[in-house]
Design a protein around this motif. Structure first.
Motif, mmCIF file in Angstrom:
data_model
loop_
_atom_site.group_PDB
_atom_site.id
_atom_site.type_symbol
_atom_site.label_atom_id
_atom_site.label_comp_id
_atom_site.label_asym_id
_atom_site.label_seq_id
_atom_site.Cartn_x
_atom_site.Cartn_y
_atom_site.Cartn_z
ATOM 1 N N GLU A 60 30.260 43.638 54.296
ATOM 2 C CA GLU A 60 31.205 42.707 53.667
ATOM 3 C C GLU A 60 32.138 43.477 52.719
ATOM 4 O O GLU A 60 33.350 43.254 52.711
ATOM 5 N N PHE A 61 31.557 44.404 51.960
ATOM 6 C CA PHE A 61 32.348 45.223 51.036
ATOM 7 C C PHE A 61 33.388 46.023 51.818
ATOM 8 O O PHE A 61 34.565 46.067 51.454
ATOM 9 N N LYS A 64 36.195 43.915 53.130
ATOM 10 C CA LYS A 64 37.101 43.505 52.047
ATOM 11 C C LYS A 64 37.972 44.679 51.597
ATOM 12 O O LYS A 64 39.134 44.511 51.262
ATOM 13 N N LEU A 65 37.368 45.860 51.606
ATOM 14 C CA LEU A 65 38.098 47.055 51.163
ATOM 15 C C LEU A 65 39.248 47.380 52.113
ATOM 16 O O LEU A 65 40.334 47.775 51.691
ATOM 17 N N ASN A 67 41.741 46.105 53.464
ATOM 18 C CA ASN A 67 42.690 44.984 53.456
ATOM 19 C C ASN A 67 44.122 45.511 53.608
ATOM 20 O O ASN A 67 44.360 46.726 53.632
ATOM 21 N N ASN A 151 43.168 41.548 49.430
ATOM 22 C CA ASN A 151 42.026 41.571 48.502
ATOM 23 C C ASN A 151 42.363 42.557 47.397
ATOM 24 O O ASN A 151 43.478 43.069 47.357
ATOM 25 N N ASP A 152 41.398 42.858 46.561
ATOM 26 C CA ASP A 152 41.637 43.882 45.539
ATOM 27 C C ASP A 152 42.009 45.188 46.241
ATOM 28 O O ASP A 152 41.513 45.484 47.326
ATOM 29 N N VAL A 154 41.979 49.259 46.305
ATOM 30 C CA VAL A 154 41.259 50.415 45.759
ATOM 31 C C VAL A 154 42.044 51.679 46.104
ATOM 32 O O VAL A 154 42.319 51.940 47.272
ATOM 33 N N ASP A 162 40.922 53.924 41.244
ATOM 34 C CA ASP A 162 41.590 52.856 40.506
ATOM 35 C C ASP A 162 41.489 51.584 41.339
ATOM 36 O O ASP A 162 41.993 51.558 42.465
ATOM 37 N N GLN A 163 40.869 50.569 40.796
ATOM 38 C CA GLN A 163 40.784 49.294 41.519
ATOM 39 C C GLN A 163 41.720 48.297 40.844
ATOM 40 O O GLN A 163 41.656 48.103 39.629
ATOM 41 N N ILE A 164 42.572 47.682 41.657
ATOM 42 C CA ILE A 164 43.569 46.758 41.113
ATOM 43 C C ILE A 164 43.310 45.370 41.699
ATOM 44 O O ILE A 164 43.127 45.224 42.908
ATOM 45 N N ALA A 165 43.305 44.364 40.823
ATOM 46 C CA ALA A 165 43.086 42.991 41.289
ATOM 47 C C ALA A 165 44.205 42.596 42.246
ATOM 48 O O ALA A 165 45.367 43.006 42.064
ATOM 49 N N THR A 256 39.933 47.701 34.144
ATOM 50 C CA THR A 256 41.357 47.799 34.463
ATOM 51 C C THR A 256 42.179 46.853 33.585
ATOM 52 O O THR A 256 41.803 45.699 33.403
#
Lengths: 296, 243
Positions: A60-61, A64-65, A67, A151-152, A154, A162-165, A256
């Motif tokens: 699932e991760f 989502k990553l 995206n 999605n977010d 990365v 850096d992960q951005i919403a 962040t």
């Protein structure tokens, strides 16, 4: 001037070779998207291989990553190194092509000053560059968003993540595309300058690409002597500053900060250097052209 | 007269001697724990066993030197004996290995396979320290140390050293769900491995990081904080959630 610009744009967009660049971008973007759609898991596993010792990644991760935002970032990273070739195809041809066809002298018979003529030629190259970039943005960003969802985001850097919403990503892409337009305009300006010296378009295109390759290698080499002396002044060092819009600030405990940019002054400095290069290249091109004895 | 005084002085000296000799024994008697370590563990186990499953809402904060991440809204699923799943309800969260240990059920379900050793009290906090040594030589867990508030029968801190995945530390703060042994806040500390990707792969924009930033990135300790806002206890959780 507008009439002149329209004529130049008509010339550019009536040539079949103009669309080679659009076709190439379409093909590359589509092939990358197709490959990631079919086997994105392998790509994600490769990206995360360095982290798998410390973190657990569910399917699932991973889905989502992978995206649309990440896919677009990967495409831009790959394409913005190749795009200078496509830009120089037109910009390098702008004066040298006319000289090659023997139409340069004919063009200058019209009651148009050489400076104005050069500015119009350059503007036409810039418009072509921006059109190419918009086409790439539509395919790479909106196409990937459509295919892979959002999605977010990365961003994997050499020393950190850096992960951005998701809600904080879109404006960064607009800023990055704006910056990329300036970066590619620098290439257009270089090719345009070299075009003034040549009688056929192959020379300026190859010369532009050679300069970019040498400068890119120097930019990516980690040799302290170059780091401090040459690198800060190479335009290729600053062409990747569009990525700076995806590097975010964080609080002391690693959270962040929405809407932040890690080092905006560095991006602005890079932007200023690129604008300086554009102004320098165009000024020299006009200056040389004004003094040039046009024989073809 | 002198003889009487000498006799009284001698008696006093003997009394002091006896008092000094008996003091340690007296002190040791007065500080003997009211409950043995086994009894404390049994009480905590009874509390923990009241929970068969739960779904909790929470906010997850990742604090790892090389990761910048937003605070995430998560759902935490638990099902006996040791199924734990942390699911980000909207975005992406980096979940550390060993996060299954955020539930102490792992330990208490299988408590018979540990040697329970009383290690006294923590000098600063006064918490009871109980060490759990696995009986099985090949167990993944090498040692667990529990810091217990024995007046409330709650584990406040737990340190687990594993064979392959380093040492985890859990710090718990309790509130509304203390009767079930469920924390309102959990801080999960863990060891990370070095993170580095080649620059030729990432094509980074080098903005020139400071020495302090570079040193911070090298820190191998990571933390995940979960603030639980709500628990739904013993209402059933499907197994499919954990797949």
């Amino acid at each position: 001037m507008w009439e002149l610009l329209k004529i130049e744009l008509l010339k550019i967009f009536r040539r079949p070779r103009t669309y080679i660049a659009f076709g190439a971008i379409t093909a590359i973007v589509f092939l990358v998207q197709l490959a990631l759609k079919l086997d994105g898991k392998s790509y994600i596993d490769l990206l995360l291989s360095n982290l798998s010792g410390s973190f657990e990644f569910s399917d699932e991760f991973k889905s989502k990553l992978l995206n649309g935002y990440l896919v677009c970032f990967a495409i831009l990273t790959a394409l913005l190194i190749q795009m200078p070739l496509l830009v120089s195809l037109i910009a390098g041809d702008s004066i040298a092509g006319e000289a090659n066809m023997g139409t340069l002298r004919l063009s200058l018979i019209r009651p148009v000053g050489r400076t104005k003529y050069m500015i119009v030629k350059f503007l036409a190259s810039v418009i072509y560059t921006i059109a190419l970039l918009i086409w790439m943005a539509v395919l790479a960003l909106f196409g990937s968003m459509l295919i892979f969802g959002t999605n977010d985001m990365v961003v994997l850097r050499s020393t950190g993540i850096d992960q951005i919403a998701a809600s904080d990503v879109m404006w960064r892409y607009f800023a990055a595309f704006g910056y990329a337009a300036v970066a590619l305009t620098t290439i257009a300006a270089l090719a345009f300058l070299l075009s003034v010296f040549a009688e056929n378009s192959i020379g300026p295109i190859i010369a532009t690409m050679s300069i970019i390759i040498v400068f890119t290698i120097l930019s990516e080499m980690n040799i302290p002597f170059y780091d401090d002396s040459i690198k800060p002044w190479l335009f290729t060092t600053h062409m990747v500053a569009w990525k700076g819009f995806f590097y975010v600030k964080a609080t002391d405990d690693g959270v962040t900060i929405t809407g932040s940019i890690a080092n905006l002054p560095a991006i602005l400095k890079s932007l200023t250097i690129l604008l300086g290069y554009i102004a320098g290249f165009v000024f020299i091109a006009i200056w040389v052209f004004r003094k040039k004895d046009i024989l073809s | 007269m002198n003889r009487t005084i000498r006799s009284i002085t001698r008696k006093k000296r003997n009394f002091h001697l006896i008092a000094v000799l008996l003091l340690p024994a007296f002190l040791s008697f007065s500080f003997t724990e009211a409950q043995t370590a086994q009894e404390v563990i049994a009480q905590i186990k009874a509390k923990v066993e009241k929970v068969n499953d739960y779904v909790a809402q929470g906010k997850l904060k990742t604090n790892v030197a090389f990761i910048k991440a937003p605070v995430a809204n998560v759902k935490i699923y638990f099902k006996k004996p040791n199924k734990v799943r942390i699911r980000n309800t909207s975005g992406i969260s980096f979940i550390p290995k060993g996060s299954v240990n955020i539930s102490l059920d792992n330990v208490f379900t299988d408590i018979d396979s540990y040697d329970v050793i009383d290690a006294g009290r923590d000098a600063k906090t006064g918490l009871r320290i109980i060490k759990l040594l696995p009986l099985n030589d090949t167990s993944e867990v090498v040692l667990s140390t529990l810091y217990i508030d024995d007046s409330k029968i709650l584990v406040m801190k737990a340190t687990t050293t594993t064979r392959d995945n380093g040492t985890y530390e859990l710090q718990m703060t309790y509130g509304r769900y203390a009767d079930f042994g469920l924390a309102d806040k959990v801080i999960f500390s863990f060891n990370t491995r070095e993170y580095k990707l080649p620059k030729g792969v990432t094509f980074d924009y080098d903005t020139g990081g400071t020495k302090a930033e570079e040193n911070k990135i090298k820190d191998r300790k990571g933390k995940v904080e979960i603030d639980y806002s709500d628990y739904v206890i013993n209402k059933g959780v499907p197994d499919s959630v954990f797949q």
